[in-house]
Design a protein around this motif. Structure first.
Motif, PDB file in Angstrom:
ATOM      1  N   GLU A  14       0.806  -1.159   0.141  1.00 52.69           N
ATOM      2  CA  GLU A  14      -0.054   0.070   0.144  1.00 52.69           C
ATOM      3  C   GLU A  14       0.953   1.250   0.043  1.00 52.69           C
ATOM      4  N   GLY A  15       1.957   1.201   0.702  1.00 51.44           N
ATOM      5  CA  GLY A  15       2.969   2.431   0.610  1.00 51.44           C
ATOM      6  C   GLY A  15       3.564   2.692  -0.823  1.00 51.44           C
ATOM      7  N   TYR A  17       1.990   1.950  -3.661  1.00 45.30           N
ATOM      8  CA  TYR A  17       0.911   2.196  -4.287  1.00 45.30           C
ATOM      9  C   TYR A  17       0.773   3.829  -4.012  1.00 45.30           C
ATOM     10  N   ASN A  18       0.729   4.353  -2.773  1.00 45.39           N
ATOM     11  CA  ASN A  18       0.353   5.363  -2.449  1.00 45.39           C
ATOM     12  C   ASN A  18       1.627   6.386  -2.662  1.00 45.39           C
ATOM     13  N   SER A  19       2.849   6.094  -2.733  1.00 44.03           N
ATOM     14  CA  SER A  19       3.919   6.830  -3.355  1.00 44.03           C
ATOM     15  C   SER A  19       3.971   6.855  -4.655  1.00 44.03           C
ATOM     16  N   LYS A  21       1.309   6.777  -6.675  1.00 46.40           N
ATOM     17  CA  LYS A  21       0.021   7.710  -6.979  1.00 46.40           C
ATOM     18  C   LYS A  21       0.452   9.282  -6.563  1.00 46.40           C
ATOM     19  N   PHE A  22       1.115   9.509  -5.365  1.00 46.58           N
ATOM     20  CA  PHE A  22       1.811  10.890  -5.044  1.00 46.58           C
ATOM     21  C   PHE A  22       2.699  11.157  -6.212  1.00 46.58           C
ATOM     22  N   THR A  27      -2.210   5.376 -11.206  1.00 45.87           N
ATOM     23  CA  THR A  27      -2.437   4.275 -10.303  1.00 45.87           C
ATOM     24  C   THR A  27      -3.634   3.429 -10.818  1.00 45.87           C
TER      25      THR A  27
END
Length: 139
Positions: A14-15, A17-19, A21-22, A27
């Motif tokens: 998830e980290g 994925y979030n990075s 996306k950021f 994504t």
């Protein structure tokens, strides 16, 4: 279109994925599974993803530890589903793969893995000169 599945122990997937996306905003074609965060069988979700995406797209699965339980279970699924499995994932690798616009092959993935390995470095302290800016990487 390339499709990606990131699976790791705990919430590292998830980290990533979030990075991703950021940093890229891209994504829509990325899914993650946080394995072993509860009692559920995460492999069911992986199989569902692979069966839905199989043969329609280039599918790349990324895992965290070579020889770890997540990687072992995904290696077994290589016999049943058509996907590329990469392990030892790091953020430069995820970004390079997700930003790739051409269909991914094993050969192309190998080149991207080689480049991502170059990001693993021990950084030496840099003593800036008096007139240098704070960011020594800008020079």
């Amino acid at each position: 279109m390339n499709k990606f599945l990131i699976i790791t122990h705990s919430t590292l997937a998830e980290g990533f994925y979030n990075s991703t996306k950021f940093l890229s905003g891209l994504t829509d074609n990325v899914k993650f599974i946080n394995a072993y965060v509860d009692e559920s069988d995460w492999t069911k979700e992986a199989k569902q993803f692979l069966s839905k995406e199989n043969y329609k797209n280039s599918v790349v699965v990324m895992t965290d530890i070579f020889g770890g339980s997540v990687n072992q279970k995904m290696t077994l699924l290589l016999k049943k589903f058509n996907f590329i499995l990469i392990t030892g994932v790091n953020l430069p690798l995820v970004l390079s793969l997700v930003l790739e616009t051409e269909p991914l092959t094993k050969e192309k993935c190998s080149k991207i893995v080689t480049e991502a390995r170059k990001q693993l470095q021990v950084v030496k302290a840099v003593k800036p000169e008096k007139d240098e800016q704070d960011d020594v990487f800008l020079n």
